[in-house]
Design a protein around this motif. Sequence first.
Motif, PDB file in Angstrom:
ATOM      1  N   GLY A 154      60.963  62.902   5.407  1.00 51.43           N
ATOM      2  CA  GLY A 154      61.463  63.112   6.756  1.00 51.43           C
ATOM      3  C   GLY A 154      62.971  63.218   6.816  1.00 51.43           C
ATOM      4  O   GLY A 154      63.524  63.601   7.853  1.00 51.43           O
ATOM      5  N   ALA A 155      63.624  62.888   5.707  1.00 51.84           N
ATOM      6  CA  ALA A 155      65.095  62.898   5.704  1.00 51.84           C
ATOM      7  C   ALA A 155      65.673  63.995   4.829  1.00 51.84           C
ATOM      8  O   ALA A 155      66.749  64.513   5.104  1.00 51.84           O
ATOM      9  N   VAL A 156      64.992  64.345   3.734  1.00 51.48           N
ATOM     10  CA  VAL A 156      65.507  65.369   2.812  1.00 51.48           C
ATOM     11  C   VAL A 156      64.425  66.410   2.561  1.00 51.48           C
ATOM     12  O   VAL A 156      63.242  66.157   2.790  1.00 51.48           O
ATOM     13  N   ASN A 157      64.840  67.570   2.087  1.00 51.57           N
ATOM     14  CA  ASN A 157      63.880  68.646   1.845  1.00 51.57           C
ATOM     15  C   ASN A 157      63.711  68.933   0.352  1.00 51.57           C
ATOM     16  O   ASN A 157      63.154  69.951  -0.019  1.00 51.57           O
ATOM     17  N   SER A 158      64.191  68.034  -0.479  1.00 50.31           N
ATOM     18  CA  SER A 158      64.119  68.231  -1.922  1.00 50.31           C
ATOM     19  C   SER A 158      63.100  67.279  -2.538  1.00 50.31           C
ATOM     20  O   SER A 158      63.247  66.051  -2.442  1.00 50.31           O
ATOM     21  N   SER A 159      62.096  67.856  -3.166  1.00 48.72           N
ATOM     22  CA  SER A 159      61.098  67.019  -3.839  1.00 48.72           C
ATOM     23  C   SER A 159      61.695  66.246  -5.002  1.00 48.72           C
ATOM     24  O   SER A 159      61.232  65.161  -5.347  1.00 48.72           O
ATOM     25  N   GLY A 160      62.759  66.817  -5.615  1.00 45.91           N
ATOM     26  CA  GLY A 160      63.404  66.141  -6.732  1.00 45.91           C
ATOM     27  C   GLY A 160      63.958  64.784  -6.343  1.00 45.91           C
ATOM     28  O   GLY A 160      63.859  63.815  -7.100  1.00 45.91           O
ATOM     29  N   ILE A 161      64.552  64.710  -5.153  1.00 44.17           N
ATOM     30  CA  ILE A 161      65.092  63.426  -4.676  1.00 44.17           C
ATOM     31  C   ILE A 161      63.962  62.430  -4.443  1.00 44.17           C
ATOM     32  O   ILE A 161      64.069  61.247  -4.784  1.00 44.17           O
ATOM     33  N   VAL A 162      62.885  62.915  -3.860  1.00 45.97           N
ATOM     34  CA  VAL A 162      61.729  62.040  -3.598  1.00 45.97           C
ATOM     35  C   VAL A 162      61.159  61.516  -4.912  1.00 45.97           C
ATOM     36  O   VAL A 162      60.824  60.334  -5.029  1.00 45.97           O
ATOM     37  N   ILE A 163      61.060  62.407  -5.905  1.00 46.20           N
ATOM     38  CA  ILE A 163      60.525  61.992  -7.206  1.00 46.20           C
ATOM     39  C   ILE A 163      61.413  60.942  -7.844  1.00 46.20           C
ATOM     40  O   ILE A 163      60.928  59.919  -8.351  1.00 46.20           O
ATOM     41  N   THR A 164      62.732  61.181  -7.832  1.00 47.07           N
ATOM     42  CA  THR A 164      63.675  60.239  -8.446  1.00 47.07           C
ATOM     43  C   THR A 164      63.577  58.865  -7.790  1.00 47.07           C
ATOM     44  O   THR A 164      63.467  57.831  -8.467  1.00 47.07           O
ATOM     45  N   ALA A 165      63.631  58.874  -6.456  1.00 45.92           N
ATOM     46  CA  ALA A 165      63.551  57.600  -5.730  1.00 45.92           C
ATOM     47  C   ALA A 165      62.185  56.946  -5.906  1.00 45.92           C
ATOM     48  O   ALA A 165      62.076  55.720  -6.047  1.00 45.92           O
ATOM     49  N   ALA A 204      48.164  54.545   6.196  1.00 45.29           N
ATOM     50  CA  ALA A 204      48.594  55.600   7.112  1.00 45.29           C
ATOM     51  C   ALA A 204      49.683  55.108   8.062  1.00 45.29           C
ATOM     52  O   ALA A 204      50.675  55.814   8.320  1.00 45.29           O
ATOM     53  N   ILE A 205      49.518  53.902   8.576  1.00 38.78           N
ATOM     54  CA  ILE A 205      50.522  53.344   9.496  1.00 38.78           C
ATOM     55  C   ILE A 205      51.860  53.150   8.790  1.00 38.78           C
ATOM     56  O   ILE A 205      52.924  53.470   9.337  1.00 38.78           O
ATOM     57  N   ALA A 206      51.820  52.624   7.565  1.00 39.59           N
ATOM     58  CA  ALA A 206      53.063  52.400   6.812  1.00 39.59           C
ATOM     59  C   ALA A 206      53.791  53.710   6.555  1.00 39.59           C
ATOM     60  O   ALA A 206      55.017  53.815   6.739  1.00 39.59           O
ATOM     61  N   ALA A 207      53.049  54.745   6.129  1.00 40.49           N
ATOM     62  CA  ALA A 207      53.673  56.039   5.844  1.00 40.49           C
ATOM     63  C   ALA A 207      54.209  56.686   7.118  1.00 40.49           C
ATOM     64  O   ALA A 207      55.320  57.237   7.144  1.00 40.49           O
ATOM     65  N   ALA A 208      53.434  56.623   8.201  1.00 39.91           N
ATOM     66  CA  ALA A 208      53.866  57.224   9.462  1.00 39.91           C
ATOM     67  C   ALA A 208      55.114  56.538  10.002  1.00 39.91           C
ATOM     68  O   ALA A 208      56.048  57.203  10.489  1.00 39.91           O
ATOM     69  N   ALA A 209      55.155  55.223   9.902  1.00 38.00           N
ATOM     70  CA  ALA A 209      56.322  54.480  10.383  1.00 38.00           C
ATOM     71  C   ALA A 209      57.572  54.855   9.601  1.00 38.00           C
ATOM     72  O   ALA A 209      58.655  55.053  10.178  1.00 38.00           O
ATOM     73  N   ALA A 210      57.440  54.963   8.276  1.00 32.68           N
ATOM     74  CA  ALA A 210      58.588  55.339   7.448  1.00 32.68           C
ATOM     75  C   ALA A 210      59.051  56.756   7.757  1.00 32.68           C
ATOM     76  O   ALA A 210      60.259  57.030   7.848  1.00 32.68           O
ATOM     77  N   PHE A 211      58.121  57.679   7.942  1.00 31.34           N
ATOM     78  CA  PHE A 211      58.464  59.069   8.235  1.00 31.34           C
ATOM     79  C   PHE A 211      59.175  59.182   9.579  1.00 31.34           C
ATOM     80  O   PHE A 211      60.214  59.855   9.707  1.00 31.34           O
ATOM     81  N   ILE A 212      58.627  58.543  10.605  1.00 27.05           N
ATOM     82  CA  ILE A 212      59.219  58.598  11.951  1.00 27.05           C
ATOM     83  C   ILE A 212      60.604  57.958  11.963  1.00 27.05           C
ATOM     84  O   ILE A 212      61.546  58.475  12.579  1.00 27.05           O
ATOM     85  N   MET A 213      60.743  56.826  11.274  1.00 20.86           N
ATOM     86  CA  MET A 213      62.052  56.156  11.221  1.00 20.86           C
ATOM     87  C   MET A 213      63.102  57.058  10.562  1.00 20.86           C
ATOM     88  O   MET A 213      64.249  57.149  11.050  1.00 20.86           O
ATOM     89  N   ALA A 214      62.715  57.718   9.479  1.00 27.39           N
ATOM     90  CA  ALA A 214      63.652  58.619   8.810  1.00 27.39           C
ATOM     91  C   ALA A 214      64.042  59.766   9.723  1.00 27.39           C
ATOM     92  O   ALA A 214      65.203  60.181   9.756  1.00 27.39           O
ATOM     93  N   LYS A 215      63.102  60.306  10.465  1.00 30.43           N
ATOM     94  CA  LYS A 215      63.380  61.395  11.399  1.00 30.43           C
ATOM     95  C   LYS A 215      64.336  60.927  12.495  1.00 30.43           C
ATOM     96  O   LYS A 215      65.270  61.637  12.891  1.00 30.43           O
ATOM     97  N   LEU A 216      64.096  59.742  13.016  1.00 31.42           N
ATOM     98  CA  LEU A 216      64.962  59.226  14.082  1.00 31.42           C
ATOM     99  C   LEU A 216      66.389  58.981  13.602  1.00 31.42           C
ATOM    100  O   LEU A 216      67.354  59.293  14.294  1.00 31.42           O
ATOM    101  N   ILE A 217      66.515  58.402  12.404  1.00 29.66           N
ATOM    102  CA  ILE A 217      67.829  58.104  11.878  1.00 29.66           C
ATOM    103  C   ILE A 217      68.624  59.388  11.623  1.00 29.66           C
ATOM    104  O   ILE A 217      69.827  59.467  11.880  1.00 29.66           O
ATOM    105  N   ASN A 218      67.929  60.416  11.139  1.00 24.80           N
ATOM    106  CA  ASN A 218      68.606  61.671  10.822  1.00 24.80           C
ATOM    107  C   ASN A 218      68.694  62.608  12.021  1.00 24.80           C
ATOM    108  O   ASN A 218      69.275  63.693  11.929  1.00 24.80           O
ATOM    109  N   GLY A 219      68.059  62.220  13.135  1.00 28.37           N
ATOM    110  CA  GLY A 219      68.132  63.008  14.359  1.00 28.37           C
ATOM    111  C   GLY A 219      67.451  64.342  14.255  1.00 28.37           C
ATOM    112  O   GLY A 219      67.861  65.326  14.897  1.00 28.37           O
ATOM    113  N   LYS A 220      66.417  64.416  13.427  1.00 26.20           N
ATOM    114  CA  LYS A 220      65.698  65.677  13.255  1.00 26.20           C
ATOM    115  C   LYS A 220      64.409  65.658  14.041  1.00 26.20           C
ATOM    116  O   LYS A 220      63.801  64.642  14.213  1.00 26.20           O
TER     117      LYS A 220
END
Length: 229
Positions: free
Chosen positions: A36-47, A213-229
Amino acid sequence: MHHEQHLKSSDTIRDIVIGMSDGLTVPFALAAGLSGAVNSSGIVITAGIAEIVAGSIAMGLGGFLAGRTEADHYHSELKREYDEVERVPEQEKAEVKEVFADFGLSPALQDQIADEMAKDKDKWVDFMMRYELGLEKPEANRASQSAITIGISYIVGGIIPLSPYFFVSESQKALYYSCAITMVCLFVFGYFKSKVTGQPVLAGALKVLIIGAIAAAAAFIMAKLINGK
């Protein structure tokens, strides 16, 4: 002939459940949040890999410390029981009688059992550990086995939600595949976990699925809110 079916190796199953449930849920939520914050799979894989490594070590160490604490507690109580049957045998006999009194045995039979048991100090102490204190002797190397089982289970569980990111370069597209794969795995894992523990399988599977599902959705929504997307 009637054959009773009982759950065996419950400690190992518990460790697998602990490792797999966290391994499926935490890296999944992290990957969803990063998607929800970045568009690069490489960053997701690294983290994600960094989290899996750190998480498996932390979870394994937690299992090891818990196993060591259990073993230390058992041996401490064992030493105390041996000391008590030496110093206050009549009091220990009275405690044996109390156990059998709860089973509804007559006072005469309680006295007979207590006297017979007192003839073998090792069996006497073992009885007190099991039925007075509710402690079972830990398996040898239990702490190390627990650490390894939890750590490996966490790694196996964590790789599943990350796997689509290795093949899809855009993280948000990879997230769709990750959700589909992980939801199926959460449901299957919840099903088998409930089956081996004797719980309602459908309710158990849905519970594990919903938590992930709740844990993943909460993390995704929080990232979207923080990044204002």
